[in-house]
Enzyme design. Structure first.
Site, mmCIF file in Angstrom:
data_model
loop_
_atom_site.group_PDB
_atom_site.id
_atom_site.type_symbol
_atom_site.label_atom_id
_atom_site.label_comp_id
_atom_site.label_asym_id
_atom_site.label_seq_id
_atom_site.Cartn_x
_atom_site.Cartn_y
_atom_site.Cartn_z
ATOM 1 N N ASP A 1 0.870 -1.168 0.000
ATOM 2 C CA ASP A 1 0.000 0.000 0.000
ATOM 3 C C ASP A 1 0.917 1.231 0.000
ATOM 4 O O ASP A 1 2.143 1.138 0.170
ATOM 5 C CB ASP A 1 -0.970 0.004 1.186
ATOM 6 C CG ASP A 1 -2.214 0.851 0.878
ATOM 7 O OD1 ASP A 1 -2.142 1.710 -0.021
ATOM 8 O OD2 ASP A 1 -3.244 0.660 1.531
HETATM 9 C C1 BGC Z 1 -5.226 3.002 0.046
HETATM 10 C C2 BGC Z 1 -5.404 1.941 -1.004
HETATM 11 C C3 BGC Z 1 -5.334 2.555 -2.378
HETATM 12 C C4 BGC Z 1 -4.017 3.301 -2.523
HETATM 13 C C5 BGC Z 1 -3.868 3.939 -3.887
HETATM 14 C C6 BGC Z 1 -4.003 3.877 -0.224
HETATM 15 O O1 BGC Z 1 -3.962 4.945 0.647
HETATM 16 O O2 BGC Z 1 -5.116 2.391 1.302
HETATM 17 O O3 BGC Z 1 -6.626 1.290 -0.817
HETATM 18 O O4 BGC Z 1 -5.456 1.563 -3.357
HETATM 19 O O5 BGC Z 1 -3.978 4.322 -1.550
HETATM 20 O O6 BGC Z 1 -4.795 4.916 -4.081
#
Ligand code: BGC
Length: 767
Positions: free
Chosen positions: A285
């Protein structure tokens, strides 16, 4: 250059053909061979580049900032580029100017739609209709793919049993069985049978794993889960995605039992790769590799890179120049020199990413056909499905005296008051993960109602109260400027205007709930009470005594205990998407009949959280009623049980039977039940099957969902619904034996319209 342009044009004309050819050459063997051959040509720096994924935020950044890195092969993937021309621009640098011409992989959060927005995932789960969910994600994939996106960070399959956690809106709710069905349906919808095929995307299940169990419902906080909870509750939707062929996994932010998910060998190696045989690649993430230092887990950024790579994170997602991000790019080369990371480890990660790129046909089709993009977006077909999805996702919670449906043209309703902060909002129909649509194309409740009743009925709107739009600053980039708060005088005037409007109208439609950014990431709340002065507005408007419908627009169950005895009709619409206003009007005026059911247990108040139906029974209530699990000041039962939802008709269940009273271990038992529409309107019912294992090596929940089917019934029609209870349904992970068991025991079976179903029978499993 001209020659190249001609070639591109020819390629784009024959896009479907070249894609088919691309597909033909992407057998597993072939993909591995091509990846291995390419890997052999790469320098260490180029390899590390493939592990590097960066955000491109067009509001803050210029393409020139990233182009040199792409040219030097230091970036393998970008996220958040949604403009097709910019995608082509970056891709051209990668495939024409970098040494090895490896295409970039463009990813984006296509969570519940792209340009056409479908209801939020929690709402889609309320449809209990996996086929619908699959179709919606097929369209989301088609729209995103048309814009050049090849990879979505979805499905989000975290089980959530705490509505204070804002991200409950992104998943399918509290139940592993329903969650697994929704998870697999979404993977099929995004990827089809081949993610390289036209209109398809690579799917990425997230956030692995346990993220929904954040302490106190605070996003990003630690999760403490027993093996039993992980295997029986939190893992099943992930396992279902793997079985459906999901190509990617995203590691979670938080720590699981003190070991951060992004450095967690148990999760990423033992469970994901060894037990489940996952063959795709793992992405972190955002900045979660660098964050291993924040967790007090890694000593420094370099150590974070070692720990994440060793655990099995192949690609690192990070913000360019983030203080914690880019641990891989900054450290891996040196770590190889020092012998703290081996080239073989890096090669394994790179190989998996290259394989994904080959499998997606990116080498054959790196570009997007800019001229065709618009024709794929917001088509009437897509809008129609969004409308049907919103109708099917809504849950009718209350309908006293059959107030609903209203009759179109009813002379008694010549004026309608639409009241509340969500009543005329296009924006909040969409939900928190909508970053690529044009919010002006959403239909508000007010617009939907006006369209439905036509010019003959007077429809007026009063907002009544204002609420603060609060969101993390980065979301302001997408959400636009915050509206100025009302002055005290304005507050008073608007409140009075709303009450006066209710008084002068024949019908009130109160639209309350949450602004879209009140749920989602980093949007935890300490309470589920209605925000702002909505409760006051509700009380004042209800006191007027006009027939009233409360429509909820929200991303989590809210405390509506006050309303359930005072407002005759309550319709939970969630954030229903682009066509929300039309769908709500369809439901209120009977052009559609509600058939959705709650995918979560609905608490009476925040004090009951966490509350879920599949709990264990730990104290016999009959023998000593005071000495059971309970509160002194509130019932322990929820406001609405899991699986609950009304229709405009009624259903009766009868004749629940099992194919055998006794089954040997491993044998299946067929269960059937008759469901009859006992009312005077056609409707749809979600027939649900629950079981309880009475004894075993570990205690089992009082009820567990093990089957469901949404069926349509004409008035008076009766259908038999059949379920199979086989080994998968009768097996569980026992913490006593630390493994999967199927045990000889007596099983209770219930069938009905929610998790409090009373119709019951039993069977035994014997050795
Ligand atoms: C979130 C993810 C997301 C990623 C990209 C993160 O902050 O937890 O769910 O896919 O950002 O946007």
């Amino acid at each position: 250059m001209r020659k190249l342009k001609c070639l591109l044009l020819i390629l784009s004309l024959f896009m479907p053909l070249t894609q088919t050819l691309g597909q033909a050459s992407t057998s597993r063997d072939d993909v591995s061979k091509r990846a291995a051959a390419l890997l052999a040509k790469m320098t260490l720096d180029e390899k590390i580049g493939q592990l590097n994924q960066l955000f491109f935020l067009s509001m803050l950044m210029q393409p020139e900032m990233l182009e040199p890195g792409i040219r030097e092969g230091k970036i393998g993937s970008l996220l958040f580029v949604t403009d097709p021309a910019t995608i082509n621009r970056f891709q051209k640098v990668a495939v024409e100017q970098s040494r090895l011409k490896i295409p970039l992989l463009f990813g984006f959060d296509v969570i519940h739609g792209f340009r056409t927005v479908f209801p939020v995932p929690l709402a889609m789960a309320s449809s209990w209709d996996p086929a619908l969910v699959e179709r919606a994600q097929t369209i989301a994939a088609r729209e995103a793919r048309a814009a050049g996106i090849r990879w979505t960070f979805a499905p989000m399959v975290d089980i959530a049993r705490d509505p204070r956690w804002g991200r409950i809106v992104e998943g399918a709710g509290e139940d592993p069985y329903l969650g697994a069905k929704m998870s697999a349906a979404q993977v099929r919808g995004f990827q089809g049978s081949d993610p390289s095929a036209p209109g398809r995307l690579l799917a990425c299940m997230k956030h692995f794993a346990g993220y929904g169990a954040a302490d106190g419902g605070r996003d990003y906080d630690s999760a403490y889960l027993s093996d039993s909870q992980l295997y029986n509750v939190y893992f099943p939707p992930f396992k279902a995605a793997v079985d459906a062929g999901v190509g990617c996994t995203m590691s979670a932010y938080m720590n699981l039992n003190d070991v951060p998910a992004t450095g967690n060998v148990f999760l990423l190696q033992d469970v994901l790769r060894k037990d489940w045989g996952f063959k795709g690649f793992v992405v972190s993430d955002a900045d979660s590799v660098g964050n291993l230092v924040t967790h007090g887990f890694a000593a420094d950024k370099a150590d974070a890179a070692v720990r994440a790579l060793t655990a099995g994170v192949d690609m690192e997602m990070s913000l360019p120049r983030s203080p914690v991000g880019s641990a891989y790019s900054d450290s891996l080369a040196q770590l190889v020199k020092e012998g703290r990371v081996t080239t073989a480890q890096i090669d394994n990660a790179v190989r998996r990413i290259l394989e994904a790129k080959f499998k997606l046909g990116l080498f054959e089709n790196p570009y997007v056909d800019v001229s065709a993009v618009a024709s794929h977006h917001n088509t009437p077909e897509h809008r129609q499905l969004a409308r049907v999805a919103a109708q099917r996702s809504a849950v009718l919670l209350r309908n006293e005296g059959n107030l609903l449906p209203l009759v179109k043209g009813d002379a008694k309703v010549s004026s309608v008051a639409v009241i509340g902060p969500l009543g005329d909002s296009k924006r909040d129909m969409r939900g928190p993960w909508t970053l690529a649509d044009d919010r002006r194309t959403s239909v508000s409740v007010l617009e939907g109602i006006r369209e439905k009743v036509g010019p003959g009925v007077k429809v007026d709107y009063a907002q009544g109260v204002d609420m603060d739009r609060v969101y993390p600053s980065i979301f302001a980039l997408f959400g636009g400027p915050r509206p100025a708060p009302w002055s005290e005088a304005q507050k008073l005037a608007e409140f009075e205007k709303a009450v006066a409007l209710a008084r002068s109208s024949d019908l009130v439609v109160l639209v309350l709930g949450e602004y879209e950014e009140m749920s989602g990431e980093a949007a935890s709340h300490s309470t589920i009470e209605l925000a702002g002065r909505q409760r006051e507005l509700l009380e004042a408007v209800a006191a007027v005594g006009k027939p009233a419908v409360l429509v909820l627009i929200n991303g989590r169950p809210l405390d509506i205990s006050w309303a359930v005895n005072r407002v005759p009709a309550i319709l939970e619409a969630w954030h229903p998407g682009s066509e929300g206003g039309n769908a709500i009007a369809d439901l209120i005026w009977g052009d559609a009949t509600p058939g959705g059911k709650l995918p979560v247990t609905w608490p009476r108040s925040s004090g009951q959280i966490p509350i879920y139906y599949a709990h264990n029974l730990t104290q016999q209530p009959e023998s000593a009623p005071e000495f059971k699990s309970r509160y002194w000041d509130m019932p322990t039962s929820p406001l609405y049980p899991f699986g609950y939802g009304l229709s405009y008709t009624t259903f009766a269940y009868s004749n629940l039977r099992v194919s055998k009273a006794e089954a040997k271990l491993g044998e299946s038992v067929e269960v059937s039940v008759d469901v009859e529409n006992t009312g005077r309107r056609a409707g749809e019912e979600v027939a649900q099957l629950y079981i309880h294992q009475r004894s075993g090596s570990a205690s089992r929940p009082v009820h567990e969902l093990k089957g469901f089917e949404r069926i349509a019934l004409a008035p008076g029609e009766k259908k038999t619904v059949r379920f199979t209870l086989g080994k998968p349904e009768l097996t569980y992970w026992s913490s006593a034996v630390k493994g999967w068991v199927q045990e000889a025991a007596t099983f209770d079976v219930w069938a009905g319209g929610d998790s409090t179903a009373a119709l019951t029978t039993t069977f035994r499993v014997v050795r």
